[in-house]
Structures are given as C-alpha cells and as structure tokens.
Design an enzyme around this catalytic site. Structure first.
Site, PDB file in Angstrom:
ATOM      1  N   SER A  36      -1.977  89.788  80.684  1.00 54.71           N
ATOM      2  CA  SER A  36      -1.230  88.557  80.932  1.00 54.71           C
ATOM      3  C   SER A  36      -2.134  87.381  80.575  1.00 54.71           C
ATOM      4  O   SER A  36      -3.320  87.385  80.893  1.00 54.71           O
ATOM      5  CB  SER A  36      -0.811  88.474  82.407  1.00 54.71           C
ATOM      6  OG  SER A  36      -0.160  87.249  82.670  1.00 54.71           O
ATOM      7  N   ASN A  52      10.350  75.627  57.284  1.00 58.94           N
ATOM      8  CA  ASN A  52       9.024  75.043  57.082  1.00 58.94           C
ATOM      9  C   ASN A  52       8.753  74.735  55.609  1.00 58.94           C
ATOM     10  O   ASN A  52       8.168  73.702  55.268  1.00 58.94           O
ATOM     11  CB  ASN A  52       7.941  75.992  57.600  1.00 58.94           C
ATOM     12  CG  ASN A  52       8.049  76.249  59.094  1.00 58.94           C
ATOM     13  OD1 ASN A  52       8.711  75.512  59.818  1.00 58.94           O
ATOM     14  ND2 ASN A  52       7.425  77.309  59.552  1.00 58.94           N
ATOM     15  N   PHE A 116       8.967  88.152  68.037  1.00 60.19           N
ATOM     16  CA  PHE A 116      10.023  87.555  67.213  1.00 60.19           C
ATOM     17  C   PHE A 116      11.362  88.220  67.483  1.00 60.19           C
ATOM     18  O   PHE A 116      11.488  89.446  67.409  1.00 60.19           O
ATOM     19  CB  PHE A 116       9.661  87.688  65.733  1.00 60.19           C
ATOM     20  CG  PHE A 116      10.588  86.934  64.812  1.00 60.19           C
ATOM     21  CD1 PHE A 116      10.512  85.556  64.707  1.00 60.19           C
ATOM     22  CD2 PHE A 116      11.534  87.609  64.063  1.00 60.19           C
ATOM     23  CE1 PHE A 116      11.363  84.857  63.868  1.00 60.19           C
ATOM     24  CE2 PHE A 116      12.385  86.928  63.219  1.00 60.19           C
ATOM     25  CZ  PHE A 116      12.301  85.540  63.117  1.00 60.19           C
ATOM     26  N   THR A 219      -3.903  83.495  49.558  1.00 56.10           N
ATOM     27  CA  THR A 219      -4.496  82.434  50.372  1.00 56.10           C
ATOM     28  C   THR A 219      -5.536  83.029  51.313  1.00 56.10           C
ATOM     29  O   THR A 219      -5.388  84.140  51.818  1.00 56.10           O
ATOM     30  CB  THR A 219      -3.423  81.674  51.165  1.00 56.10           C
ATOM     31  OG1 THR A 219      -2.701  82.595  52.003  1.00 56.10           O
ATOM     32  CG2 THR A 219      -2.433  80.986  50.227  1.00 56.10           C
ATOM     33  N   LEU A 220      -6.585  82.244  51.571  1.00 58.42           N
ATOM     34  CA  LEU A 220      -7.750  82.723  52.329  1.00 58.42           C
ATOM     35  C   LEU A 220      -8.039  81.853  53.539  1.00 58.42           C
ATOM     36  O   LEU A 220      -9.179  81.792  54.005  1.00 58.42           O
ATOM     37  CB  LEU A 220      -8.979  82.768  51.415  1.00 58.42           C
ATOM     38  CG  LEU A 220      -8.837  83.573  50.119  1.00 58.42           C
ATOM     39  CD1 LEU A 220     -10.046  83.350  49.221  1.00 58.42           C
ATOM     40  CD2 LEU A 220      -8.656  85.056  50.419  1.00 58.42           C
ATOM     41  N   GLY A 224      -9.901  78.558  51.295  1.00 55.38           N
ATOM     42  CA  GLY A 224      -9.136  78.173  50.117  1.00 55.38           C
ATOM     43  C   GLY A 224      -8.205  79.283  49.667  1.00 55.38           C
ATOM     44  O   GLY A 224      -7.518  79.900  50.472  1.00 55.38           O
ATOM     45  N   ASP A 252       3.363  78.263  55.151  1.00 50.89           N
ATOM     46  CA  ASP A 252       4.635  77.750  54.630  1.00 50.89           C
ATOM     47  C   ASP A 252       4.447  76.384  53.973  1.00 50.89           C
ATOM     48  O   ASP A 252       5.059  76.087  52.944  1.00 50.89           O
ATOM     49  CB  ASP A 252       5.667  77.652  55.756  1.00 50.89           C
ATOM     50  CG  ASP A 252       6.036  79.010  56.320  1.00 50.89           C
ATOM     51  OD1 ASP A 252       5.996  80.000  55.568  1.00 50.89           O
ATOM     52  OD2 ASP A 252       6.368  79.085  57.518  1.00 50.89           O
TER      53      ASP A 252
END
Length: 301
Positions: A36, A52, A116, A219-220, A224, A252
């Site tokens: 928790s 987004n 989700f 993407t990193l 970058g 996004d």
C-alpha cells in the site's frame, strides 16, 4: 493538411508517492505481494494517447483529427477539444460505458505504476479510417486491440502513410501481428524498452527493423533519442528540462512533434529535435495536457 490520430481518450488520475517503489517491494516475496502506498497528492487530468498527441499537435499549430471513443462521462472531454479548436468528428460516444481511465502512481525517481480500465476504448474499432483529401498522415497509437489491427489495415488501404506507435499495447500482439504492423507502417516509434520487446517478438535487431520502414525512432527519456534509417543509427541529444515534475504524457508530446515535423516534410533528425524540446516542456508541468508552446520553440525547429 490534417493528421488522423487513432488512439485512446482517457481520464488520468495521477498520484505522487514520495518514496521509492524499490524500497517497498521485496523481490523474494513477489508471490505474496501486498503493498500500500500513501499518496499525499492526487489530481485528475485529461489524457489518453490520442488526446495527448492531438493536444501537442494543436499547440504546434497543426490540425489533429483524433479518432477514438469516449463513454457516457466524456462530454467534458469533448467540450475541451472544442475549446482548443480540435475536431471531434471522429470521436464516437459509447453511452453504456465509461471513458477509459488510467490510475498512475509516480515515485520520487519518476518510476510509474499504472492501472488501466479500457471502458469505451474497447469499441474504438467501430470507427473506420477512409481516404480523404485533407488527411495525408496518420498514427496508430495504443488503443483497443481490434482497433489497432483494423486501423493499420485501413490506413494502408486508403494510401495514408502512418506511424506505428505500439506503446503500452505492444504486449497484446505476437510476432506475426507486429511484423504485419511494421509491413503496413511508414515509421515506427517506440521507447527503448518497447524497442527491445518489439525486436524480441519479431526476432530482429533494430538495424534490420529500420530497413523495413522509412524510419525507426527509439526514445531514451533523459538521454534523448535514436533515429534509425536503413540500418544506420543517429543519436539526437536531449534538451534539458527547466525542472522534472511529471513524466506522464512526455512520449505523447514527443509523438505530436514527430507528426508535426512529418507534416512539414522535415527529416527525422529535425523532427526528433523538436520532439526532445517538447518533451522537456511537458515534463516541467503536471499532467499530460497542461503545458504551452511559445513561438520560440518553433523558431528553433
């Protein structure tokens, strides 16, 4: 020119845990996990990949057309789009369902745990992609499984080049299905973890994957991104953020910049540089759709 953005619309409930997840989870006790987390701060934001990305594109002066589904609680989201000047013509309302909901908890190291509920997103395949003179570009972003499969085929049939962005939806597909997405797409955009999973399931390396599309972007985060074209890798350095507040929606925002650049006919390196700048702007603000883009950002593009 407009860009059709296939993906989710969701409400994000964002919570901040002031400790570190790693200090609360005992690796040897994962089989009886029961934890928790106290979250002193909580906020609810407009989110979802399509929302987004559309927000980012609109901030950059583009014409995004989100294609998604909302539930019986989605009227406020549609009003927000209208206020922002974002078309809702391809947003379907499902009256017997809730809008998708993401519950996102972030620790002090910006690690995230997300729950989700897909809700109306599971009916997103009822929307159809068709050829239209003003739609020259698209993206298949995380959405319902059937929607992602069908929209990729429909983009291809309509002759609309698109970005395949599997994101959190990647585990839903096996190697053959992912290979079909890549075959249909013009570009693939993933983060480094997703890139490794995609290559593992397809049984290829990044260099080989990049030879199957016009361009591959990995993407990193704070390092970058990499752009791959025909087996050749190029690193595009990150842009330092004014402050690191909330990573939710950074990917996004980056993809919105990518689509904006592709609309303009830019090369991938220039698109990636704008994506890195937009990601740095976003991470300095809480929530995925609360940052603003000034003329200086575009002037540097």
């Amino acid at each position: 020119m407009a860009t059709l953005i296939c993906g989710s619309l969701a409400f994000d409930t964002i919570m901040s845990f002031e400790g570190r997840f790693a200090q609360q989870i005992l690796p040897e006790q994962l089989h009886i996990l029961n934890v928790s987390f106290l979250v002193p701060s909580l906020r609810r934001d407009f989110g979802g990949c399509a929302g987004n990305i559309a927000y980012a594109m609109r901030q950059l002066g583009g014409t995004p057309l989100p294609m998604a589904a909302v539930g019986n609680d989605g009227a406020g989201y549609l009003r927000r789009f209208e206020e922002l000047g974002i078309s809702t013509e391809f947003v379907r309302r499902i009256d017997d369902s809730y809008t998708a909901q993401a519950m996102i908890m972030t620790d002090r190291d910006n690690n995230q745990i997300t729950a989700f509920h897909p809700g109306a997103m599971m009916q997103a395949h009822c929307n159809r992609v068709a050829a239209r003179d003003d739609i020259r570009l698209g993206i298949v972003a995380p959405d319902g499984r059937d929607a992602m499969l069908e929209h990729a085929e429909q983009f291809h049939a309509a002759g609309i080049p698109f970005v395949f962005d599997p994101g959190q939806g990647l585990p839903m597909f096996d190697g053959a299905e992912l290979a079909r997405f890549v075959e249909l797409a013009s570009w693939v955009a993933v983060n480094d973890y997703e890139g490794r999973m995609l290559c593992d399931r397809m049984g290829v390396e990044l260099a080989e994957l990049s030879r199957r599309v016009r361009g591959l972007i990995v993407t990193l985060g704070g390092d970058g991104c990499e752009i791959w074209e025909q087996g050749e890798r190029r690193h595009v350095p990150a842009v330092p953020a004014a402050q690191v507040v909330d990573p939710t929606g950074c990917g996004d925002a980056w993809r919105g910049a990518l689509l904006h650049g592709l609309e303009q006919g830019w090369d991938l390196a220039r698109c990636a540089a704008l994506g890195n700048r937009l990601g740095a702007l976003k991470i300095a603000q809480r929530g995925p759709q609360n940052y603003s883009v000034d003329a200086g950002v575009l002037a540097l593009a």
